[in-house]
Design a protein around this motif. Sequence first.
Motif, PDB file in Angstrom:
ATOM      1  N   ARG A  29       5.901  17.099   5.426  1.00  0.00           N
ATOM      2  CA  ARG A  29       6.233  15.701   5.136  1.00  0.00           C
ATOM      3  C   ARG A  29       5.013  14.808   5.286  1.00  0.00           C
ATOM      4  NH1 ARG A  29       6.490  11.137   6.960  1.00  0.00           N
ATOM      5  NH2 ARG A  29       5.749  11.854   9.004  1.00  0.00           N
ATOM      6  N   TRP A  30       4.259  15.035   6.374  1.00  0.00           N
ATOM      7  CA  TRP A  30       3.072  14.222   6.641  1.00  0.00           C
ATOM      8  C   TRP A  30       2.010  14.437   5.572  1.00  0.00           C
ATOM      9  CZ3 TRP A  30      -0.219  14.768  11.762  1.00  0.00           C
ATOM     10  CH2 TRP A  30      -0.970  13.592  11.944  1.00  0.00           C
ATOM     11  N   GLU A  48       2.964  12.634   2.364  1.00  0.00           N
ATOM     12  CA  GLU A  48       2.710  11.193   2.511  1.00  0.00           C
ATOM     13  C   GLU A  48       1.217  10.889   2.375  1.00  0.00           C
ATOM     14  OE1 GLU A  48       2.422   8.626   6.474  1.00  0.00           O
ATOM     15  OE2 GLU A  48       4.518   9.115   5.988  1.00  0.00           O
ATOM     16  N   THR A  49       0.386  11.753   2.974  1.00  0.00           N
ATOM     17  CA  THR A  49      -1.058  11.523   2.978  1.00  0.00           C
ATOM     18  C   THR A  49      -1.677  11.753   1.602  1.00  0.00           C
ATOM     19  OG1 THR A  49      -1.116  12.148   5.312  1.00  0.00           O
ATOM     20  CG2 THR A  49      -3.226  12.120   4.155  1.00  0.00           C
ATOM     21  N   THR A  98      -0.586  10.587  -0.969  1.00  0.00           N
ATOM     22  CA  THR A  98      -0.460   9.282  -1.622  1.00  0.00           C
ATOM     23  C   THR A  98      -1.293   8.222  -0.927  1.00  0.00           C
ATOM     24  OG1 THR A  98       1.784   9.824  -2.345  1.00  0.00           O
ATOM     25  CG2 THR A  98       1.166   7.485  -2.316  1.00  0.00           C
ATOM     26  N   THR A  99      -1.166   8.144   0.406  1.00  0.00           N
ATOM     27  CA  THR A  99      -1.816   7.052   1.140  1.00  0.00           C
ATOM     28  C   THR A  99      -3.286   7.327   1.416  1.00  0.00           C
ATOM     29  OG1 THR A  99      -1.189   8.017   3.273  1.00  0.00           O
ATOM     30  CG2 THR A  99       0.353   6.469   2.266  1.00  0.00           C
TER      31      THR A  99
END
Length: 345
Positions: free
Chosen positions: A200-201, A204-205, A207-208
């Motif tokens: 999950r992390w 997310e990373t 994208t961010t």
Amino acid sequence: MDTVFAETVKKVIAHYPLETTHISLLSYKGKKAVWSILTSQGEFILKKVPFAEDHIQFMTHAIDYLKAHGVRTPGVMKATSGEAYVKSDDEFFVLFECVHGRSPEYEIEEELVQILQGMAAFHRASKGIESPTGYFPSFLLEEWREDYQRRAALILKWKTARTGAADLKAFDKLFLQHADHFLQQCQQALDVLNHSDFDRWAAETRTTKTLCHQDYAAGNLAIGDDGHLYVYDMDSLTVDLPVRDLRKILNKVMKKEAQWNLPQMMTMIKAYQSVNPLTAEQYRVLAADILFPHLFLGQASKYYEHREEKWPIQKHVSRLQEMIDTELSKEAVLQEFLARLDEVV
């Protein structure tokens, strides 16, 4: 300074609006070189960087981005063309501001806290970065599982090659005595990763974006004359979870101790958490990366891949024993750290 170097540097500095008074070579490592450039406007640092142009464009953009978001790091000087680098004779050069200071010391708790808070500020400041060319020179975020498997395979390869060999050296005997244990540790690390918040992390990373420095350690840091911590040497920036840098600094500090030190680890993690808070689940990803025997593997690689051929065998053996002691002592400490996560988050 060598005449060839002098002519090269003069050609490069001609691209900047500077009046040079003295040039001195600070280091030379084949494809890399560093000079101190004294000018009427002060001292600057010139680096020859052995990277492709799009890598340099990303690196200099990242330095500007980090500085704009509060990270203290030597700024990149623009050439008269407006570019952040100069190409001369098919080589690339970047001119930096000069920061005077001293390396921080891990043994001084206040300075160790300063390092971890600086690392946390670095990670926080890097969030949201994009590449001006659309290209990221390194994106290690995608490679964790494959890297664990590849590195475990190296231990197995060396074990297989030396098991039963007629010419076993002291290093081989020590390595073989512990290889199976650390192969198990590789699998345990992968199991922890697979049951953590990693996927999950990581999604997310993607994208961010978050940058890891990859060597945020005393050798690339300076406590400036103003008392602030500065970071430099952005050659190896990669998009990854911040725990890569955390694991590396923990290993650097702990291998200097007689054994893995839980109170010191808690001090370091709490310092990081005070600036860039992570969740308990994210610290479980860190636990997986700490559990993997990076130190044992790294020391074995120096011997079996001939990366430190000038070392006498006694030095290789003693260093391997030190890494084994550190790796073995961390197991119980890591379990206690996970049990005390409520003290951190």
